[in-house]
Design an enzyme around this catalytic site. Sequence first.
Site, PDB file in Angstrom:
ATOM      1  N   GLU A  86       2.416  16.263  -5.849  1.00  0.00           N
ATOM      2  CA  GLU A  86       1.288  15.396  -5.647  1.00  0.00           C
ATOM      3  C   GLU A  86       0.497  15.650  -4.421  1.00  0.00           C
ATOM      4  OE1 GLU A  86       3.323  11.434  -7.445  1.00  0.00           O
ATOM      5  OE2 GLU A  86       3.853  11.657  -5.506  1.00  0.00           O
ATOM      6  N   PHE A  94      -6.138   6.077  -8.348  1.00  0.00           N
ATOM      7  CA  PHE A  94      -5.170   6.792  -7.882  1.00  0.00           C
ATOM      8  C   PHE A  94      -5.740   7.281  -6.810  1.00  0.00           C
ATOM      9  CE2 PHE A  94      -1.184   7.276 -10.836  1.00  0.00           C
ATOM     10  CZ  PHE A  94      -1.143   5.810 -10.908  1.00  0.00           C
ATOM     11  N   SER A  95      -5.106   8.172  -6.224  1.00  0.00           N
ATOM     12  CA  SER A  95      -5.311   9.049  -4.757  1.00  0.00           C
ATOM     13  C   SER A  95      -6.438   9.864  -5.028  1.00  0.00           C
ATOM     14  CB  SER A  95      -4.278   9.668  -4.168  1.00  0.00           C
ATOM     15  OG  SER A  95      -3.290   8.741  -3.886  1.00  0.00           O
ATOM     16  N   TRP A 136       9.573   7.118  -2.004  1.00  0.00           N
ATOM     17  CA  TRP A 136       9.348   6.359  -3.299  1.00  0.00           C
ATOM     18  C   TRP A 136      10.963   6.079  -3.581  1.00  0.00           C
ATOM     19  CZ3 TRP A 136       5.582   4.021  -4.858  1.00  0.00           C
ATOM     20  CH2 TRP A 136       4.394   4.497  -4.619  1.00  0.00           C
ATOM     21  N   ASP A 182      -0.319   5.735  -0.477  1.00  0.00           N
ATOM     22  CA  ASP A 182      -1.214   7.002   0.133  1.00  0.00           C
ATOM     23  C   ASP A 182      -2.400   6.778   0.854  1.00  0.00           C
ATOM     24  OD1 ASP A 182       0.630   7.607  -2.129  1.00  0.00           O
ATOM     25  OD2 ASP A 182      -0.667   8.971  -3.264  1.00  0.00           O
ATOM     26  N   ARG A 207      -3.594  15.200 -10.874  1.00  0.00           N
ATOM     27  CA  ARG A 207      -3.995  13.934  -9.893  1.00  0.00           C
ATOM     28  C   ARG A 207      -4.326  14.167  -8.660  1.00  0.00           C
ATOM     29  NH1 ARG A 207       1.060  12.136 -11.761  1.00  0.00           N
ATOM     30  NH2 ARG A 207       2.605  12.109 -10.196  1.00  0.00           N
ATOM     31  N   MET A 225       0.779  -1.131  -0.079  1.00  0.00           N
ATOM     32  CA  MET A 225      -0.228   0.024  -0.048  1.00  0.00           C
ATOM     33  C   MET A 225       0.904   1.119   0.043  1.00  0.00           C
ATOM     34  SD  MET A 225      -0.798   0.413   3.909  1.00  0.00           S
ATOM     35  CE  MET A 225      -0.217   2.298   3.716  1.00  0.00           C
ATOM     36  N   TRP A 267       4.171  -1.747  -6.039  1.00  0.00           N
ATOM     37  CA  TRP A 267       2.890  -1.211  -6.758  1.00  0.00           C
ATOM     38  C   TRP A 267       2.554  -1.722  -8.158  1.00  0.00           C
ATOM     39  CZ3 TRP A 267       2.072   1.905 -10.828  1.00  0.00           C
ATOM     40  CH2 TRP A 267       1.280   2.967 -10.861  1.00  0.00           C
TER      41      TRP A 267
HETATM   42  C1  FRU Z   1       1.722   9.617  -4.394  1.00  0.00           C
HETATM   43  C2  FRU Z   1       1.284   9.028  -5.782  1.00  0.00           C
HETATM   44  C3  FRU Z   1       0.187   9.958  -6.218  1.00  0.00           C
HETATM   45  C4  FRU Z   1      -0.901   8.927  -6.964  1.00  0.00           C
HETATM   46  C5  FRU Z   1      -0.449   7.564  -6.164  1.00  0.00           C
HETATM   47  C6  FRU Z   1      -0.394   6.190  -7.077  1.00  0.00           C
HETATM   48  O1  FRU Z   1       2.579   8.550  -3.919  1.00  0.00           O
HETATM   49  O2  FRU Z   1       2.097   9.087  -6.695  1.00  0.00           O
HETATM   50  O3  FRU Z   1       0.334  10.929  -6.757  1.00  0.00           O
HETATM   51  O4  FRU Z   1      -2.039   9.165  -7.081  1.00  0.00           O
HETATM   52  O5  FRU Z   1       0.817   7.835  -5.617  1.00  0.00           O
HETATM   53  O6  FRU Z   1      -0.074   5.173  -6.242  1.00  0.00           O
END
Ligand code: FRU
Length: 449
Positions: free
Chosen positions: A184, A59-60, A266, A3, A132, A1, A27
Amino acid sequence: MNDPNGLVFYEGVYHLFFQYHPHSSVWGPMHWGHATSRDLVHWQEHALALAPDELGMIFSGSVVFDAHNTSGLAPQGQAPLVAIFTHSQPSTEALGSPHQHQSLAWSLDAGATWQKYQGNPVLQSPGLKDFRDPKVFWHATTARWVMSVACGDHIAFYASEDLKNWSMLSRFGQAMGAQGGVWECPDLVALTLHGRERWVLLVSVTSGGPQGGSATQYFVGDFDGRTFTAEHADVRWLDWGPDNYAGVTWSNTPGRCLFIGWMSNWLYAAKLPTAPWRGAMTLPRELQLREMDGHAWLCTPVAAEIESAFQSGSVIQIQTSHDLSQALANSQGRCRLTLTADAATSWALQLSNAQGDIWRLHYKPETRQFGVDRTMAGQSDFHPEFAACHLAPRFAHSSVIHLQVYLDACLMETIADDGLSAITSLSFPSSTWTGIEREGNVDVSLQTL
Ligand code: FRU
């Protein structure tokens, strides 16, 4: 997992949705997982909330309680929870660059099941590669919904009366703040300082953080319903540790601003040596503003619920290192250490185990810096930048430093001066910590849950 997503407090329950790949510990096609808690301490995981579809991965994004059914997504007389999230399609030969659009889903059973809106996406990318992580809140003064959305190197704000039709308000951040990576997970929140409303914009940035890799910065300023204006030009970090990213706040918690972050980076997220799981959240934190030296600073103390859980556990006030070590060993490495230390002299706290791993926290008055050293704290060969000593500034001026270290297996959160300095960092000792040693003027007590 990864965000945290869709944080919403509804009918006495804290909902935590999260970026989740159910088929692997790296991921992949993102879903929304779902967990709930009534006390922010005990969590229960539920069925998947949202899965990828023909419009892309999930996504988030955020969830709001649409109390007046402005969206019309609920039958008359009912009110839905509405999720606003990014549909993301990776770049392909046919598509060219990735396609990211904002979409809706709604729930009429308190978040247990979700239906995607037929008219998705509700907000198409204005031709941007990165578009996003919509975070939506109800802006009472203008009586409409406001969305913050990340656009690569800046944040755009949109407004809507029904969550379906969005019009652009303004943009913020080009050539501002930390720009070492892609922006983000924005979140625009109202906080009060000395009885006056101030606005804080959280922005996570994929690389170029204070310890390398990803981190979350914040801007303090004003939002007039249309435009956000920052009141400072310097870069401010919400947490100085390497492992607090993509954090956002719960909606529908009047009078409180509760935050949780993803406890990773990351740089090495896909390599962390845990199994079968990978990825965890920080402890929930309370966002507050504090004035110091004429500026408003963001503090991130751990939520009061966590504090009360520790207070109802056993408190071990110990004088000798031997007793402390015994208590630490008995806690199986899951405890809170409370330190009271002198700000005028150097001091250090060291944790160790039978394998000779060492984790060290120190303070140096000459530089007014805390250091969290994980260079010898266990496994680190999975990424060249993991083993490091992370330095964080002390902002407070008091002569005594109050500091908490929250430990749970590989997760460590160090919170100084009521959250003015926070250092969240992972470390992977070969066995649990069983030894504590102190150097200099520092008192330590230990609490278990
Ligand atoms: C942040 C991110 C967001 C995206 C998501 C994808 O960690 O890169 O920008 O929506 O993770 O998993």
